[in-house]
Design a protein around this motif. Sequence first.
Motif, mmCIF file in Angstrom:
data_model
loop_
_atom_site.group_PDB
_atom_site.id
_atom_site.type_symbol
_atom_site.label_atom_id
_atom_site.label_comp_id
_atom_site.label_asym_id
_atom_site.label_seq_id
_atom_site.Cartn_x
_atom_site.Cartn_y
_atom_site.Cartn_z
ATOM 1 N N ARG A 1 -7.812 8.015 -12.296
ATOM 2 C CA ARG A 1 -7.776 6.910 -11.329
ATOM 3 C C ARG A 1 -6.836 7.242 -10.166
ATOM 4 O O ARG A 1 -7.186 7.076 -8.994
ATOM 5 C CB ARG A 1 -7.339 5.617 -12.020
ATOM 6 N N ASN A 2 -5.632 7.747 -10.494
ATOM 7 C CA ASN A 2 -4.666 8.109 -9.451
ATOM 8 C C ASN A 2 -5.205 9.220 -8.551
ATOM 9 O O ASN A 2 -5.086 9.145 -7.325
ATOM 10 C CB ASN A 2 -3.347 8.564 -10.054
ATOM 11 N N LYS B 1 -13.295 18.880 -11.923
ATOM 12 C CA LYS B 1 -12.844 18.853 -10.536
ATOM 13 C C LYS B 1 -11.394 19.296 -10.494
ATOM 14 O O LYS B 1 -10.562 18.797 -11.248
ATOM 15 C CB LYS B 1 -12.987 17.451 -9.947
ATOM 16 N N THR C 1 -8.322 10.062 -7.980
ATOM 17 C CA THR C 1 -9.435 9.556 -7.171
ATOM 18 C C THR C 1 -8.909 8.808 -5.953
ATOM 19 O O THR C 1 -9.386 9.012 -4.827
ATOM 20 C CB THR C 1 -10.350 8.651 -8.014
ATOM 21 N N GLU C 2 -7.910 7.964 -6.157
ATOM 22 C CA GLU C 2 -7.321 7.218 -5.041
ATOM 23 C C GLU C 2 -6.646 8.170 -4.043
ATOM 24 O O GLU C 2 -6.828 8.030 -2.830
ATOM 25 C CB GLU C 2 -6.309 6.196 -5.550
ATOM 26 N N GLU D 1 -7.473 17.114 -2.376
ATOM 27 C CA GLU D 1 -8.903 17.376 -2.353
ATOM 28 C C GLU D 1 -9.328 17.652 -3.787
ATOM 29 O O GLU D 1 -8.623 18.345 -4.532
ATOM 30 C CB GLU D 1 -9.196 18.592 -1.473
ATOM 31 N N ASN E 1 2.607 8.665 -8.953
ATOM 32 C CA ASN E 1 1.867 9.434 -7.953
ATOM 33 C C ASN E 1 2.690 10.605 -7.426
ATOM 34 O O ASN E 1 2.169 11.703 -7.235
ATOM 35 C CB ASN E 1 1.428 8.545 -6.784
ATOM 36 N N SER F 1 -7.380 11.215 -3.503
ATOM 37 C CA SER F 1 -8.451 11.936 -2.833
ATOM 38 C C SER F 1 -9.080 11.077 -1.736
ATOM 39 O O SER F 1 -9.358 11.562 -0.635
ATOM 40 C CB SER F 1 -9.519 12.354 -3.845
ATOM 41 N N GLU F 2 -9.301 9.804 -2.018
ATOM 42 C CA GLU F 2 -9.874 8.892 -1.022
ATOM 43 C C GLU F 2 -8.956 8.754 0.191
ATOM 44 O O GLU F 2 -9.425 8.561 1.311
ATOM 45 C CB GLU F 2 -10.146 7.533 -1.642
ATOM 46 N N LEU F 3 -7.646 8.873 -0.015
ATOM 47 C CA LEU F 3 -6.687 8.806 1.085
ATOM 48 C C LEU F 3 -6.574 10.134 1.833
ATOM 49 O O LEU F 3 -5.947 10.205 2.884
ATOM 50 C CB LEU F 3 -5.305 8.412 0.553
ATOM 51 N N GLY F 4 -7.167 11.192 1.270
ATOM 52 C CA GLY F 4 -7.109 12.502 1.908
ATOM 53 C C GLY F 4 -5.825 13.262 1.623
ATOM 54 O O GLY F 4 -5.519 14.251 2.285
ATOM 55 N N ASP G 1 0.832 -1.203 0.000
ATOM 56 C CA ASP G 1 0.000 0.000 0.000
ATOM 57 C C ASP G 1 0.868 1.254 0.000
ATOM 58 O O ASP G 1 0.581 2.223 -0.697
ATOM 59 C CB ASP G 1 -0.927 0.018 1.211
#
Length: 142
Positions: A95-96, A115, A98-99, A107, A64, A101-104, A55
């Motif tokens: 995709r990158n 976006k 979004t991931e 934003e 990234n 963003s999900e991890l914070g 991870d």
Amino acid sequence: MTDTESTDDRTLHVYVGEEDRLREQTKDVLRAIEAGDEPEDAGHTHVLNFESEADLARLLSPANLELLRAIRQHEPESMRAAADVVDRDFKEVHRNLTELSELGIIELVSDGRSKRPIAQYDDIEVHYSLVNDEVTTEQAGA
């Protein structure tokens, strides 16, 4: 994150497999606050803990990191503009982002139909213990 916060507050501290230790540190900080003391680790307010090295490696992939630097330095107005800055395929960058963003870590702010990615941190510090004796076979690469 506001403009009035110090640069120390814009550092993300990343750990691997340290959930129990981080939970205990949080309890220590809360106890110190309740006792009216200044907690020692009060500066580590932005923490991300991964369960495995895989991870962590995904977060720290060259793609990234390049994307995070581009967002921080160029402040692209949209996800598509971010893809253009790093000269990569939009779907892959989407995709990158979004991931992330999900991890914070970033934003994604709606701006009309697009976006806009906004970097939440200036620095990422990785805390990785080499003496953790609870390494799983997955973590050890077996």
